[in-house]
Design a protein around this motif. Sequence first.
Motif, short mmCIF file in Angstrom:
data_model
loop_
_atom_site.label_atom_id
_atom_site.label_comp_id
_atom_site.label_asym_id
_atom_site.label_seq_id
_atom_site.Cartn_x
_atom_site.Cartn_y
_atom_site.Cartn_z
N ASP A 283 0.83 -1.42 0.05
CA ASP A 283 0.18 -0.06 0.03
C ASP A 283 0.93 1.74 -0.05
O ASP A 283 0.39 2.25 0.41
N GLY A 284 2.15 1.31 -0.78
CA GLY A 284 2.65 2.25 -0.56
C GLY A 284 3.49 2.95 1.06
O GLY A 284 4.31 3.59 0.86
N SER A 285 3.21 2.10 1.67
CA SER A 285 4.36 1.98 3.17
C SER A 285 5.34 2.07 2.73
O SER A 285 6.41 1.34 2.07
N PRO A 286 6.56 2.77 4.17
CA PRO A 286 7.50 2.98 3.28
C PRO A 286 8.69 1.22 4.05
O PRO A 286 9.48 1.48 4.05
N LEU A 287 7.42 0.61 4.51
CA LEU A 287 8.22 -0.74 5.33
C LEU A 287 7.53 -1.52 5.19
O LEU A 287 6.27 -2.37 5.70
N ARG A 288 8.02 -2.65 4.00
CA ARG A 288 7.36 -3.56 3.60
C ARG A 288 7.26 -4.99 4.71
O ARG A 288 8.91 -5.11 4.77
N VAL A 289 6.64 -5.38 5.05
CA VAL A 289 6.97 -6.76 6.19
C VAL A 289 6.35 -7.81 5.31
O VAL A 289 4.84 -8.43 4.83
N GLU A 290 7.28 -8.73 5.63
CA GLU A 290 6.65 -10.28 5.47
C GLU A 290 7.13 -11.68 6.56
O GLU A 290 7.58 -11.39 7.22
N ARG A 291 5.56 -11.86 6.65
CA ARG A 291 5.58 -12.30 8.52
C ARG A 291 5.86 -13.79 7.88
O ARG A 291 4.85 -14.34 6.95
N LEU A 292 7.07 -14.64 8.96
CA LEU A 292 6.72 -16.23 8.94
C LEU A 292 6.74 -16.74 9.91
O LEU A 292 6.42 -15.96 11.22
N ASP A 293 6.47 -17.67 10.31
CA ASP A 293 6.18 -18.52 12.09
C ASP A 293 7.19 -18.35 12.41
O ASP A 293 6.80 -17.55 13.68
N ASP A 294 8.36 -17.56 13.22
CA ASP A 294 8.95 -17.31 13.77
C ASP A 294 9.85 -15.73 13.43
O ASP A 294 10.58 -16.59 14.37
N ARG A 295 9.64 -15.28 12.53
CA ARG A 295 10.22 -14.55 11.86
C ARG A 295 10.41 -13.76 11.54
O ARG A 295 8.90 -14.21 10.65
N VAL A 296 10.34 -12.31 10.99
CA VAL A 296 9.60 -11.37 10.68
C VAL A 296 10.64 -10.43 9.54
O VAL A 296 11.44 -9.94 10.01
N VAL A 297 10.43 -10.70 8.52
CA VAL A 297 11.50 -9.76 7.58
C VAL A 297 11.11 -7.93 7.03
O VAL A 297 10.40 -8.75 6.73
N ALA A 298 11.40 -7.48 7.49
CA ALA A 298 10.86 -5.88 7.14
C ALA A 298 12.20 -5.03 6.30
O ALA A 298 13.24 -5.14 6.34
N THR A 299 12.10 -4.42 5.33
CA THR A 299 12.44 -4.11 4.26
C THR A 299 12.31 -2.75 4.01
O THR A 299 10.80 -2.08 4.00
N LEU A 300 13.29 -1.35 4.51
CA LEU A 300 12.86 -0.22 4.20
C LEU A 300 13.05 -0.22 2.86
O LEU A 300 13.31 -0.65 1.72
N ASP A 301 11.63 0.62 1.77
CA ASP A 301 11.08 0.99 0.84
C ASP A 301 11.32 1.82 0.44
O ASP A 301 9.58 1.82 0.47
N ARG A 302 11.90 3.57 0.17
CA ARG A 302 11.57 4.28 -0.10
C ARG A 302 12.70 4.47 -1.52
O ARG A 302 13.36 5.25 -1.00
N PRO A 303 12.61 3.80 -2.54
CA PRO A 303 13.73 3.69 -3.32
C PRO A 303 13.91 5.83 -3.73
O PRO A 303 15.32 5.65 -4.13
N GLU A 304 12.76 6.55 -3.92
CA GLU A 304 12.70 7.74 -4.84
C GLU A 304 13.67 8.86 -3.57
O GLU A 304 14.53 9.37 -3.91
#
Length: 259
Positions: free
Chosen positions: A15-36
Amino acid sequence: MGPDTFADARSSTGDGSPLRVERLDDRVVATLDRPERRNAIDQATVDALHALCAELEAEPRILILTGAGGVFASGADIAELRDRRADDARRGINANAFIRVAELPMPVIAALDGYALGGGAELAYAADIRIATPALKIGNPETGLGIIAAAGASWRLKEIVGDARAAELLLTGRTVEADEALAIGLVSSLHAESELLAAAHAVADRIARNDRAATMATKRVMRLPRAAHPDADLAEQAELFESPEKMRRMTEFLERRRT
Protein backbone atom coordinates in the motif's frame (compact mmCIF):
# COMPACT_ATOMS: atom_id res chain seq x y z
CA MET A 1 12.95 -21.94 8.08
CA GLY A 2 14.88 -20.18 5.33
CA PRO A 3 14.08 -17.74 2.54
CA ASP A 4 12.56 -20.45 0.36
CA THR A 5 9.52 -20.29 2.66
CA PHE A 6 8.69 -16.77 1.48
CA ALA A 7 5.94 -18.11 -0.75
CA ASP A 8 4.06 -19.12 2.39
CA ALA A 9 4.65 -15.85 4.22
CA ARG A 10 1.92 -13.37 5.05
CA SER A 11 2.99 -10.05 3.53
CA SER A 12 1.95 -6.45 3.80
CA THR A 13 -0.37 -5.38 1.03
CA GLY A 14 1.94 -3.13 -0.98
CA ASP A 15 0.00 0.00 0.00
CA GLY A 16 2.95 2.35 -0.42
CA SER A 17 4.20 1.89 3.14
CA PRO A 18 7.89 2.74 3.59
CA LEU A 19 8.30 -0.57 5.44
CA ARG A 20 7.53 -3.77 3.55
CA VAL A 21 6.84 -6.62 5.99
CA GLU A 22 6.92 -10.38 5.36
CA ARG A 23 5.76 -12.61 8.19
CA LEU A 24 6.88 -16.18 8.83
CA ASP A 25 6.03 -18.44 11.76
CA ASP A 26 9.21 -17.70 13.72
CA ARG A 27 10.49 -14.46 12.15
CA VAL A 28 9.56 -11.27 10.37
CA VAL A 29 11.50 -9.66 7.50
CA ALA A 30 11.05 -5.88 7.37
CA THR A 31 12.43 -4.07 4.32
CA LEU A 32 12.90 -0.31 4.26
CA ASP A 33 11.39 0.65 0.92
CA ARG A 34 11.61 4.31 -0.13
CA PRO A 35 13.63 3.94 -3.32
CA GLU A 36 13.08 7.54 -4.37
CA ARG A 37 14.81 8.68 -1.15
CA ARG A 38 17.35 5.85 -0.78
CA ASN A 39 15.25 4.54 2.12
CA ALA A 40 15.75 7.70 4.18
CA ILE A 41 13.95 7.40 7.49
CA ASP A 42 10.99 9.79 7.63
CA GLN A 43 8.07 10.10 10.03
CA ALA A 44 6.09 7.47 8.11
CA THR A 45 8.98 5.01 8.50
CA VAL A 46 9.16 5.74 12.23
CA ASP A 47 5.40 5.19 12.54
CA ALA A 48 5.69 1.89 10.65
CA LEU A 49 8.54 0.76 12.92
CA HIS A 50 6.42 1.51 16.00
CA ALA A 51 3.53 -0.49 14.54
CA LEU A 52 5.83 -3.43 13.79
CA CYS A 53 7.35 -3.28 17.27
CA ALA A 54 3.88 -3.38 18.83
CA GLU A 55 3.20 -6.55 16.83
CA LEU A 56 6.50 -8.18 17.85
CA GLU A 57 6.09 -7.21 21.50
CA ALA A 58 2.71 -8.96 21.54
CA GLU A 59 3.90 -11.95 19.48
CA PRO A 60 7.70 -12.20 19.84
CA ARG A 61 9.58 -13.36 16.74
CA ILE A 62 13.04 -12.82 15.31
CA LEU A 63 13.26 -9.64 13.23
CA ILE A 64 15.40 -9.29 10.10
CA LEU A 65 15.79 -5.66 9.03
CA THR A 66 17.03 -4.86 5.53
CA GLY A 67 16.69 -2.28 2.77
CA ALA A 68 15.47 -2.37 -0.82
CA GLY A 69 17.40 -1.30 -3.89
CA GLY A 70 20.93 -1.95 -2.71
CA VAL A 71 20.69 0.52 0.17
CA PHE A 72 19.89 -0.02 3.85
CA ALA A 73 19.03 3.58 4.75
CA SER A 74 20.79 6.71 3.57
CA GLY A 75 19.95 8.54 6.78
CA ALA A 76 17.13 10.49 8.31
CA ASP A 77 15.00 12.45 5.86
CA ILE A 78 16.91 15.77 5.77
CA ALA A 79 13.93 17.70 4.42
CA GLU A 80 11.95 16.71 7.52
CA LEU A 81 14.96 17.04 9.82
CA ARG A 82 15.70 20.60 8.71
CA ASP A 83 12.25 21.74 9.81
CA ARG A 84 12.40 20.14 13.25
CA ARG A 85 12.95 22.37 16.27
CA ALA A 86 13.91 22.00 19.92
CA ASP A 87 10.63 20.44 21.00
CA ASP A 88 10.97 17.86 18.23
CA ALA A 89 14.47 17.00 19.45
CA ARG A 90 13.19 16.49 22.99
CA ARG A 91 10.52 14.12 21.71
CA GLY A 92 13.24 11.75 20.43
CA ILE A 93 11.29 10.85 17.30
CA ASN A 94 13.89 8.48 15.83
CA ALA A 95 15.61 7.65 19.12
CA ASN A 96 12.48 6.24 20.75
CA ALA A 97 11.63 4.12 17.73
CA PHE A 98 15.15 2.66 17.66
CA ILE A 99 15.08 2.02 21.42
CA ARG A 100 11.91 0.05 20.89
CA VAL A 101 13.57 -1.98 18.11
CA ALA A 102 16.56 -2.70 20.36
CA GLU A 103 14.34 -3.81 23.23
CA LEU A 104 12.25 -6.30 21.26
CA PRO A 105 12.02 -9.62 23.12
CA MET A 106 13.62 -11.70 20.36
CA PRO A 107 16.87 -10.97 18.50
CA VAL A 108 17.08 -8.38 15.72
CA ILE A 109 19.36 -9.02 12.72
CA ALA A 110 20.29 -6.12 10.43
CA ALA A 111 21.26 -7.15 6.88
CA LEU A 112 23.10 -4.14 5.46
CA ASP A 113 23.82 -3.30 1.85
CA GLY A 114 25.11 -0.03 0.44
CA TYR A 115 24.60 3.10 2.49
CA ALA A 116 23.73 2.97 6.19
CA LEU A 117 24.29 6.57 7.19
CA GLY A 118 23.09 8.84 9.98
CA GLY A 119 19.77 7.54 11.22
CA GLY A 120 20.24 4.48 9.02
CA ALA A 121 23.44 3.63 10.87
CA GLU A 122 21.73 4.24 14.20
CA LEU A 123 18.93 1.85 13.27
CA ALA A 124 21.59 -0.73 12.40
CA TYR A 125 23.31 -0.17 15.76
CA ALA A 126 19.99 -1.01 17.47
CA ALA A 127 20.15 -4.55 16.06
CA ASP A 128 21.68 -7.39 18.08
CA ILE A 129 23.55 -8.77 15.05
CA ARG A 130 24.70 -6.96 11.91
CA ILE A 131 25.84 -8.60 8.67
CA ALA A 132 26.64 -6.80 5.42
CA THR A 133 27.72 -6.88 1.80
CA PRO A 134 31.10 -5.62 0.56
CA ALA A 135 29.26 -2.51 -0.70
CA LEU A 136 28.51 -1.32 2.84
CA LYS A 137 29.25 2.31 3.70
CA ILE A 138 28.24 3.09 7.27
CA GLY A 139 28.78 6.15 9.43
CA ASN A 140 27.43 9.21 11.18
CA PRO A 141 28.02 12.50 9.35
CA GLU A 142 25.65 14.45 11.63
CA THR A 143 28.19 16.98 12.94
CA GLY A 144 28.75 18.11 9.35
CA LEU A 145 25.04 19.00 9.26
CA GLY A 146 25.14 20.95 12.51
CA ILE A 147 23.59 18.28 14.76
CA ILE A 148 24.69 15.23 16.75
CA ALA A 149 23.90 11.56 16.25
CA ALA A 150 21.21 11.58 18.92
CA ALA A 151 19.24 8.45 17.99
CA GLY A 152 21.58 6.00 19.71
CA ALA A 153 25.05 6.34 18.17
CA SER A 154 26.50 8.27 21.09
CA TRP A 155 25.99 5.33 23.46
CA ARG A 156 25.44 2.25 21.26
CA LEU A 157 28.45 2.69 18.99
CA LYS A 158 30.96 2.65 21.85
CA GLU A 159 29.34 -0.52 23.19
CA ILE A 160 29.92 -2.11 19.79
CA VAL A 161 33.42 -0.88 18.82
CA GLY A 162 34.82 0.63 22.05
CA ASP A 163 35.12 4.18 23.36
CA ALA A 164 38.18 5.31 21.41
CA ARG A 165 37.00 4.04 18.04
CA ALA A 166 33.49 5.41 18.56
CA ALA A 167 34.89 8.83 19.48
CA GLU A 168 37.02 8.93 16.35
CA LEU A 169 34.12 7.93 14.11
CA LEU A 170 31.53 10.25 15.63
CA LEU A 171 33.83 13.28 15.90
CA THR A 172 35.21 12.99 12.39
CA GLY A 173 31.95 11.85 10.84
CA ARG A 174 33.83 9.65 8.40
CA THR A 175 32.25 6.73 6.59
CA VAL A 176 33.43 3.18 7.32
CA GLU A 177 33.55 0.70 4.44
CA ALA A 178 32.80 -3.00 4.68
CA ASP A 179 36.28 -4.42 5.34
CA GLU A 180 36.95 -1.98 8.17
CA ALA A 181 33.46 -2.53 9.59
CA LEU A 182 34.24 -6.25 9.79
CA ALA A 183 37.69 -5.66 11.29
CA ILE A 184 36.39 -3.44 14.10
CA GLY A 185 33.41 -5.65 14.91
CA LEU A 186 30.76 -3.30 13.60
CA VAL A 187 29.47 -6.18 11.46
CA SER A 188 30.07 -9.86 12.10
CA SER A 189 30.29 -11.16 8.52
CA LEU A 190 30.30 -10.10 4.85
CA HIS A 191 28.28 -11.74 2.08
CA ALA A 192 27.68 -11.18 -1.61
CA GLU A 193 24.62 -9.06 -2.30
CA SER A 194 22.78 -12.04 -3.79
CA GLU A 195 23.46 -14.06 -0.62
CA LEU A 196 22.81 -11.41 2.05
CA LEU A 197 19.21 -12.25 2.89
CA ALA A 198 19.93 -15.99 2.85
CA ALA A 199 22.80 -15.36 5.28
CA ALA A 200 20.46 -13.43 7.56
CA HIS A 201 18.00 -16.31 7.46
CA ALA A 202 20.82 -18.74 8.29
CA VAL A 203 21.57 -16.73 11.43
CA ALA A 204 17.86 -16.68 12.26
CA ASP A 205 17.66 -20.45 11.69
CA ARG A 206 20.48 -21.01 14.17
CA ILE A 207 18.76 -18.81 16.75
CA ALA A 208 15.40 -20.48 16.15
CA ARG A 209 16.84 -23.92 16.89
CA ASN A 210 17.65 -22.82 20.43
CA ASP A 211 15.20 -22.65 23.31
CA ARG A 212 12.97 -19.60 22.87
CA ALA A 213 12.76 -18.79 26.58
CA ALA A 214 16.54 -19.05 27.00
CA THR A 215 17.08 -16.84 23.95
CA MET A 216 14.82 -14.11 25.33
CA ALA A 217 16.41 -14.40 28.77
CA THR A 218 19.88 -14.06 27.25
CA LYS A 219 18.84 -10.91 25.41
CA ARG A 220 17.30 -9.45 28.57
CA VAL A 221 20.41 -9.94 30.69
CA MET A 222 22.74 -8.71 27.94
CA ARG A 223 20.83 -5.41 27.86
CA LEU A 224 21.21 -4.77 31.58
CA PRO A 225 23.88 -2.48 33.10
CA ARG A 226 26.93 -4.07 34.74
CA ALA A 227 25.61 -3.36 38.24
CA ALA A 228 22.65 -5.68 37.62
CA HIS A 229 24.95 -8.69 37.25
CA PRO A 230 25.19 -11.42 38.44
CA ASP A 231 21.88 -11.15 40.30
CA ALA A 232 19.81 -10.75 37.14
CA ASP A 233 21.57 -13.69 35.46
CA LEU A 234 20.95 -15.94 38.43
CA ALA A 235 17.27 -14.98 38.64
CA GLU A 236 16.78 -15.78 34.94
CA GLN A 237 18.73 -19.03 35.31
CA ALA A 238 16.64 -20.09 38.30
CA GLU A 239 13.48 -19.78 36.24
CA LEU A 240 14.99 -21.65 33.29
CA PHE A 241 16.25 -24.44 35.56
CA GLU A 242 12.59 -25.27 36.35
CA SER A 243 11.43 -25.32 32.73
CA PRO A 244 10.33 -28.57 31.04
CA GLU A 245 12.15 -27.49 27.88
CA LYS A 246 15.49 -27.36 29.73
CA MET A 247 14.89 -30.89 31.02
CA ARG A 248 13.87 -32.15 27.56
CA ARG A 249 16.86 -30.60 25.77
CA MET A 250 19.41 -31.78 28.32
CA THR A 251 17.95 -35.28 28.35
CA GLU A 252 18.19 -35.44 24.56
CA PHE A 253 21.79 -34.23 24.72
CA LEU A 254 22.75 -36.92 27.23
CA GLU A 255 21.01 -39.62 25.21
CA ARG A 256 22.87 -38.58 22.04
CA ARG A 257 26.18 -38.87 23.89
CA ARG A 258 25.35 -42.45 24.88
CA THR A 259 24.78 -43.56 21.28
